[in-house]
Design a protein around this motif. Structure first.
Motif, PDB file in Angstrom:
ATOM      1  N   GLU A 228       0.524   2.744  -6.261  1.00 16.09           N
ATOM      2  CA  GLU A 228       1.872   3.317  -6.256  1.00 16.09           C
ATOM      3  C   GLU A 228       1.779   4.810  -6.554  1.00 16.09           C
ATOM      4  OE1 GLU A 228       4.531   1.438  -8.908  1.00 16.09           O
ATOM      5  OE2 GLU A 228       5.053  -0.161  -7.520  1.00 16.09           O
ATOM      6  N   GLU A 231       0.768   6.655  -3.481  1.00 22.25           N
ATOM      7  CA  GLU A 231       1.876   6.806  -2.549  1.00 22.25           C
ATOM      8  C   GLU A 231       2.791   7.955  -2.977  1.00 22.25           C
ATOM      9  OE1 GLU A 231       5.366   4.116  -0.419  1.00 22.25           O
ATOM     10  OE2 GLU A 231       3.955   3.212  -1.809  1.00 22.25           O
ATOM     11  N   GLY A 297      -1.659   1.104   5.426  1.00 25.43           N
ATOM     12  CA  GLY A 297      -1.035   2.003   4.471  1.00 25.43           C
ATOM     13  C   GLY A 297      -1.972   3.106   4.013  1.00 25.43           C
ATOM     14  N   ARG A 301      -0.594   6.907   4.516  1.00 21.45           N
ATOM     15  CA  ARG A 301      -0.434   7.751   3.327  1.00 21.45           C
ATOM     16  C   ARG A 301      -1.305   8.999   3.422  1.00 21.45           C
ATOM     17  NH1 ARG A 301      -0.104   2.871   0.177  1.00 21.45           N
ATOM     18  NH2 ARG A 301      -2.356   2.928  -0.104  1.00 21.45           N
TER      19      ARG A 301
END
Length: 352
Positions: A228, A231, A297, A301
């Protein structure tokens, strides 16, 4: 026997026959424990009785060797696992005792090496070294008949393979969407990914593939999920990144882990993306260079962060992060949380 990587061993663990001696080492603690658990389960399925030992700084191998030599009326086949702590090996590496030959005949390392060379079964001796490498003498003694498993940090293109291996060991089959969510959520934190899969087994229906909604947890999470923070870095959310960092540290995550598992690999992927985008490569080319799917992802990212931050700023922050990592490990920097927060601020501040 040749040296084997943890991924290769875990992939074939169910079908292979264990040799008399297995030696496990490497810098990745969770993979060491995963390999040890796999070896012990294979030995117990083969009818072995488990025995566990731990060797610390002031201990020798006497009790372990006595267990190897002594017959057991109730357990003719033993699986003896010995964990050699880092303190034991560091002390031996720093100064080899002058009387090592004399103690070798009793419970010293020479006696252990002789036991490795003479091991013929039917039981198993499992040695787990809590350090990057096993001693050179032990490795030489094990080359003929023992299995050596090295547990290194996974490369980005190995994360998917490790998640699939963990799922298979738990009897789970993942859909591609569930696999992508696990990788995007946990990234290189293999322990968190394996823990998430273990939770799924509690309610999983036999024969049904794991769906994305099976990975959702009810209620508030204890701490920010791994990646997280990565991100937030990629999307320029400075306040969110600092809040996630503070909450993660307060709830028990280690600064070394956050820097080494999340921040540095994320910067490295962004640098790869920025360099390739500057050369007019497509996002699909960037994903291929990282060894991941274009929809992963990790790739999206990295591309998003590369476009926002730019290669010069990423390079400066990357080398500062590497220096922080070295200073943390060498004990030269004590205010670790503040230094890590300062790194994030420097990376994410608006350019002049």
């Amino acid at each position: 026997m040749p040296l084997e990587a943890a991924l290769a061993y875990l992939r074939g663990a169910a079908s292979r026959k264990l040799p008399p001696v297995v030696i496990i080492f490497g810098p990745h603690a969770f993979l060491r424990e995963s390999v040890l658990d796999s070896v012990v389960r294979a030995a117990t399925r083969d009818g072995c009785q488990y025995r566990g030992f731990q060797i610390g700084a002031g201990d020798d191998y006497g009790a372990l060797l006595n267990e190897l030599r002594a017959p057991d009326l109730f357990a003719p086949k033993l699986a003896i696992a010995c964990r050699i702590l880092r303190s034991k090996r560091e002390r031996a590496d720093d100064a080899e005792p002058a009387d090592s030959r004399s103690v070798g005949s009793g419970g010293g390392e020479a006696a252990l090496i002789a036991a490795i060379e003479n091991a013929r079964g039917p039981g198993h001796l499992i040695l787990l070294y809590e350090k990057d490498n096993a001693p050179a003498k032990v490795r030489r003694a094990a080359e003929k008949s023992a299995l050596l498993v090295e547990c290194r940090r996974p490369f980005d293109n190995q994360i998917e393979q490790y998640v699939q291996v963990f799922a298979h060991s738990l009897g789970l089959k993942l859909t591609s969407a569930a696999l992508d969510i696990l990788i995007a959520r946990h990234g290189g934190d293999l322990a968190a990914a394996a823990n998430a899969l273990a939770k799924v087994t509690i309610f999983a229906e036999p024969g049904r593939a794991v769906q994305p909604n099976d990975l959702d947890e009810q209620g508030a999470r204890r701490m920010p999920e791994a990646f997280e923070l990565a991100e937030s870095l990629a999307r320029g959310r400075t306040s969110s990144a600092l809040a996630q960092l503070g909450r993660a540290i307060a709830l028990g995550r280690d600064v070394f882990e956050i820097l080494g598992v999340e921040i540095i690999p994320t910067m490295r992927r962004m640098m790869i993306a920025a360099s390739m985008l500057a050369s007019r490569k497509s996002p699909a080319d960037v994903a291929a260079a990282m060894g991941v799917s274009p929809t992963s992802g990790l790739a999206t990212r990295a591309i998003e962060g590369a476009r926002r931050l730019g290669l010069p700023r990423l390079e400066r922050a990357y080398w500062r992060a590497c220096k922080l990592d070295a200073d943390f490990k060498n004990g030269q920097l004590k205010e670790r949380e503040e230094a890590l927060a300062g790194l994030l601020l420097e990376l994410m501040e608006s350019p002049n």
